[in-house]
Every structure is written in structure tokens, then in C-alpha cells.
Design a protein around this motif. Structure first.
Motif, PDB file in Angstrom:
ATOM      1  N   THR A 141       0.827  -1.204   0.000  1.00 43.96           N
ATOM      2  CA  THR A 141       0.000   0.000   0.000  1.00 43.96           C
ATOM      3  C   THR A 141       0.859   1.252   0.000  1.00 43.96           C
ATOM      4  N   ASP A 143       3.978   1.605  -0.970  1.00 45.24           N
ATOM      5  CA  ASP A 143       4.674   1.741  -2.256  1.00 45.24           C
ATOM      6  C   ASP A 143       3.754   2.378  -3.293  1.00 45.24           C
ATOM      7  N   ALA A 144       2.504   1.936  -3.315  1.00 43.33           N
ATOM      8  CA  ALA A 144       1.556   2.459  -4.296  1.00 43.33           C
ATOM      9  C   ALA A 144       1.224   3.922  -4.029  1.00 43.33           C
ATOM     10  N   VAL A 145       0.944   4.243  -2.773  1.00 44.43           N
ATOM     11  CA  VAL A 145       0.629   5.630  -2.428  1.00 44.43           C
ATOM     12  C   VAL A 145       1.817   6.535  -2.745  1.00 44.43           C
ATOM     13  N   LEU A 147       4.131   6.051  -4.994  1.00 43.63           N
ATOM     14  CA  LEU A 147       4.254   6.171  -6.450  1.00 43.63           C
ATOM     15  C   LEU A 147       3.308   7.234  -6.978  1.00 43.63           C
ATOM     16  N   ALA A 148       2.037   7.176  -6.578  1.00 44.33           N
ATOM     17  CA  ALA A 148       1.071   8.164  -7.047  1.00 44.33           C
ATOM     18  C   ALA A 148       1.483   9.565  -6.627  1.00 44.33           C
ATOM     19  N   ARG A 149       1.867   9.730  -5.375  1.00 43.72           N
ATOM     20  CA  ARG A 149       2.257  11.055  -4.893  1.00 43.72           C
ATOM     21  C   ARG A 149       3.480  11.587  -5.623  1.00 43.72           C
ATOM     22  N   ALA A 254      -1.550   8.550 -12.611  1.00 45.08           N
ATOM     23  CA  ALA A 254      -0.753   8.207 -11.429  1.00 45.08           C
ATOM     24  C   ALA A 254      -1.500   7.224 -10.542  1.00 45.08           C
ATOM     25  N   ASN A 255      -2.791   7.441 -10.386  1.00 45.42           N
ATOM     26  CA  ASN A 255      -3.575   6.572  -9.505  1.00 45.42           C
ATOM     27  C   ASN A 255      -3.806   5.194 -10.095  1.00 45.42           C
ATOM     28  N   ALA A 258      -0.641   3.322  -9.644  1.00 45.04           N
ATOM     29  CA  ALA A 258      -0.496   2.926  -8.242  1.00 45.04           C
ATOM     30  C   ALA A 258      -1.382   1.730  -7.911  1.00 45.04           C
ATOM     31  N   SER A 261       0.152  -1.289  -9.325  1.00 43.93           N
ATOM     32  CA  SER A 261       1.251  -1.726  -8.480  1.00 43.93           C
ATOM     33  C   SER A 261       0.758  -2.635  -7.360  1.00 43.93           C
ATOM     34  N   ALA A 445      -2.896   9.973  -3.566  1.00 45.30           N
ATOM     35  CA  ALA A 445      -3.579   8.780  -4.066  1.00 45.30           C
ATOM     36  C   ALA A 445      -4.982   8.779  -3.493  1.00 45.30           C
TER      37      ALA A 445
END
Length: 462
Positions: A141, A143-145, A147-149, A254-255, A258, A261, A445
Motif C-alpha cells: 500500500t 509503495d503504491a501511495v 508512487l502516485a504522490r 498516477a492513480n 499505483a 502496483s 492517491a
């Protein structure tokens, strides 16, 4: 920090005004006078650092709202506590919520900070996770957040269509997936005329990014994200006050990256496809114009009512592509309309779907994981607001000017979907205008944790 009962940590006590007296009476009697001297009464957001006999920090007391406290309230401590190791005491120690709150609050975008400034940052407070918390899940979670940010926070001079394609390619390559990119004038031959029209005015060529992962025989899940790396508004140019944040107009892309991901890291048994139309809506002699009629991949002719409503145009071609292979589930995410923010504000993105069961599950998941979403209707009578006298459809509301802007945008997109088992559109903001626990100011995200919860239930990993 993983659970370790033998590790010395400072306890954090969570209270409100009603429960503080009991804490001071039964568990921290030595802190009663100190709390009184500091004027600490357990109000929401108040922090009390309790000194020990040796002059060190003996305990922390933090105030929560008495009624419906924020699930991420303890995240405020990530940047307010001195360096050290901490644990949350008592019945309020919800492990996963606390871990996410702490880590999501501690996020900072440091790409452009010089080494000297970065080295001056104080050491971070660390939270010991409750026993049994799934570190791997939390890691996916975060990592994904992150990435989006990171993608949203990166300014457009360093994140153009090419760089967005590179980020998608790298993500899928790391998980064993593949990516193809259709570039520039090749978009016309490949059947993406609206992606080409929106992006052709920029010196940075538009492209259609198409990523795949998973076994061919698994259920098809398609994610489509608006990848407008910067939006001037085109010939219907935005005022400066509205253009300052337009690096975030690729927040949909981006989302979905994420969310992809999370799906790939969890190895959900799906055939995942991510489609991102990556463009810059710029101004030049090649820019598309108000009043133009554009062909679309779907075959519908689209009259341009305003060049600043470009996102739905590139999404329409991308949705058509993904819809052609009849996915079981298709989700698109976009920073699409200011009308959504007028209706619901920056923290509560609307979503649209005709699937009642999916809508109910997503609403439940949204509340369960504290990832706010709110369903708005695909109100069919408003489809007439998109009527055109010279084309199959206008891409903006031409009849009820100023009315139902987010709804009519969703209705426009719905014209390009007919084969997907379930389709859902999210109109996200992708940005925190101010800092709050768990949510630093800047790129954000939104919706992906709720969506992943639904996907994880619908397609459980073996």
C-alpha cells in the motif's frame, strides 16, 4: 518497525476529554500535575510529552475527537514526536490503521531538495507495529501511495508524456509485464484521433501507453487513467490562478499505475491491462479549436465545445480500446472536472457506475479502509445536455450551462463503453490543498485503497 516485545519503546496513550481523567488516575498518576501545568485536557490533536524521572521521555498522551475520530488521526504524531521508538497502548491500537497513518503522514517529496537541506532534517519517530500486522500488505500500500504522490508532485518540465510512459514501462517490467507505446502521428493510423488532436500542439509528442500483466485466461481487469501532464486549457486558455496546479492533471494516470502496483505486488489472479493516453494540452498553431468536429476511435463524431475539457476526449479513445476486448471490470480515473470539487470538495471523489452491486461494495470498502468515495448518478435525462446540431455528440454541456458538470462528463464517457461487464468512473482531485493526518499537502492517491479492497475480494489470490 516490526513487533518486538523486548524492544524498549515509549508508550502512546490515546484519549479524549472524557477518558483522560481515568488514564491519569489509574495508569499515569505521576503525570496528573504535569498535564494540569501544561493545560492539557485531551482535546482533539493536543499532545502531552510526559517526562520521566531521568529527564527522558516516559510517555506520550494524544487527544482524539470524542465523536468519530479520524482513522488517521495518530498520523499527526509522525512529524510531531521527537526521534525515538514508540508503541500505541490500549484498545485504540489498531495496527494497520496506525501504521498507514504514521507512514503516510511522514511522506515528503524530496526530489528537488539539495543535499544540505536534506541532511538537516530531524531523525524520524518510529512506531512499533501491533503484533500480527501484515507488513507485506502495508508495504504494498505504501509503495503504491508513494508512487502516485511522487508522479503527481513532479513538475511538468520533468514529467512529460515520455517520462510518464517510462514510469509505466518500468513498473510493469519489474513485475514481469509488458508495455507498448503508440507515439505521435502513429496515433492516427492506430485509431486514436482524439488523443492525437489534444496532444499535437505540444513540442512533446502525445502517446498511448498500453500495459499488460497476468495470465491470458484470468478475468480481464482494465484500468484507464487520464495522463494530461500539463493542461493550459488549450485555446480556451485557463487563467493563471487555475493553471498553477495543472501538473497534477495526470493524477488519474498516477492513480491507476499505483492501483496496478498493488494488484501486481499482491499477484491477484487477473489479466491486468492499463491504458494511459499521455498528452500535454498546449497552445500552438496546431492546437485543436472550439467548434472543431473530431472523429473518435468509437466512430462517433465529437463537437468541441471547449478545449479546456480535453481529458474526457483522450479518455474516450482509451476507453474504447479497452472496451473492445470485453473486460470483466473496467475502471477509469481522472482529474476530470472542477464541478466534482464544487460538489464534494477535495477529499471526497465521486464515482459513477451502473452496477448496483459493485457500487454498494465500493461504498462499503471506502468506509472500511478510510479511503473516501461517494457515488453520484449517471442521470440519463442529462444526456440531452450533450446534444450537438452538427455532430453525434458535444463533449461538454451545451444546454444547462453550469449544471451537473461532473455528471455530464461521466455521461459523455459512458457513450464509449458498451462491452465491459462493469464500468466505473472516478473523478478524483489528486491533491491535498493542506496537510492533515495521513495526508501531507501535495499530490495524493485517492480511491485506490478502496478499489483494491474490492478487487482483492472479487479476485482472491490463491
Amino acid at each position: 518497525m516490526p513487533f518486538d516485545a523486548a524492544r524498549p519503546t515509549t508508550p502512546i496513550h490515546l484519549v479524549d476529554k472524557a477518558t483522560l481523567p481515568d488514564l491519569l488516575q489509574e495508569r499515569l498518576p505521576e503525570a496528573r500535575d504535569w498535564a494540569a501545568a501544561c493545560g492539557f485536557d485531551g482535546g482533539a490533536g493536543e499532545l502531552l510529552l510526559v517526562p520521566g524521572a531521568d529527564g527522558g521521555l516516559a510517555a506520550v498522551v494524544f487527544g482524539l475527537a470524542a465523536s468519530a475520530p479520524s482513522r488517521f488521526a495518530v498520523g499527526a504524531l509522525a512529524t510531531r514526536l521527537p526521534a525515538g521508538d514508540y508503541r500505541i497502548e490500549g484498545d485504540n491500537a489498531d495496527g494497520e490503521d496506525a501504521a498507514l497513518a504514521f507512514a503516510m503522514s511522514a511522506y515528503r517529496f524530496k526530489r528537488y531538495r539539495n543535499a544540505g537541506e536534506a541532511s538537516e532534517e530531524k531523525p524520524a519517530a518510529r512506531l512499533m507495529l501491533a503484533e500480527g500486522v501484515d507488513l507485506e500488505r502495508i508495504g504494498r500500500t505504501l509503495d503504491a501511495v508513494g508512487l502516485a504522490r511522487d508522479l503527481i508532485n513532479t513538475p511538468a518540465n520533468d514529467l512529460g508524456p515520455e517520462e510518464l510512459a517510462a514510469a509505466a514501462t518500468d513498473l510493469f517490467a519489474r513485475h514481469g509485464g509488458t508495455t507498448s507505446v503508440t507515439l505521435g502521428d502513429d496515433l492516427l493510423a492506430a485509431g486514436f484521433p482524439m488523443v492525437h488532436a489534444v496532444g499535437r500542439a505540444s513540442s512533446r509528442a502525445p502517446r498511448l501507453i498500453d500495459c499488460r500483466w497476468g495470465e491470458e485466461d484470468h478475468p480481464k481487469v482494465s484500468l484507464i487513467g487520464k495522463g494530461v501532464v500539463f493542461d493550459t486549457g488549450g485555446l480556451d486558455i485557463k487563467p493563471a490562478s487555475a493553471m498553477g496546479l495543472m501538473k497534477k492533471d495526470m493524477g488519474g494516470a498516477a492513480n491507476v499505475l499505483a492501483l496496478a502496483s498493488m494488484i501486481m505486488a499482491a499477484r491477484l489472479p487477473v489479466r491486468l491491462r492499463v491504458v494511459v493516453p499521455a498528452v500535454e494540452n498546449a497552445i500552438s498553431g496546431a492546437a485543436f479549436r472550439p467548434g472543431d468536429v473530431l472523429p473518435s476511435r468509437k466512430g462517433l463524431s465529437v463537437e468541441i465545445g471547449n478545449t479546456d475539457a480535453e481529458g474526457r476526449l483522450v479518455l474516450a479513445d482509451a476507453l474504447t480500446l479497452a472496451d473492445e476486448e470485453k473486460p470483466d471490470l473496467m475502471i477509469d480515473m481522472a482529474t476530470l472536472t472542477g464541478a466534482a470539487r464544487v460538489a464534494l470538495g477535495p477529499e471526497l471523489p465521486p464515482f459513477y457506475t451502473a452496477d448496483e452491486a459493485f457500487a454498494a461494495r465500493l461504498a462499503t470498502a471506502s468506509e472500511a479502509v478510510a479511503d473516501p468515495l461517494w457515488r453520484l448518478p449517471l442521470w440519463a435525462p442529462y444526456m440531452s445536455y450533450l446534444d450537438s446540431s452538427i455532430a453525434d455528440i458535444n463533449h461538454i454541456n451545451t444546454r444547462g450551462a453550469g449544471f451537473a458538470g461532473s455528471v455530464t462528463a461521466a455521461l459523455f464517457l459512458s457513450r464509449f463503453v458498451e462491452n465491459a461487464g462493469t464500468w466505473t468512473h472516478l473523478d478524483v482531485y489528486g491533491w491535498n490543498p493542506f496537510e492533515r493526518p495521513g495526508h501531507p499537502a501535495g499530490g495524493e492517491a485517492q480511491g485506490i485503497r478502496a478499489l483494491f479492497s474490492v478487487l482483492e475480494e472479487r479476485y482472491p489470490a490463491g
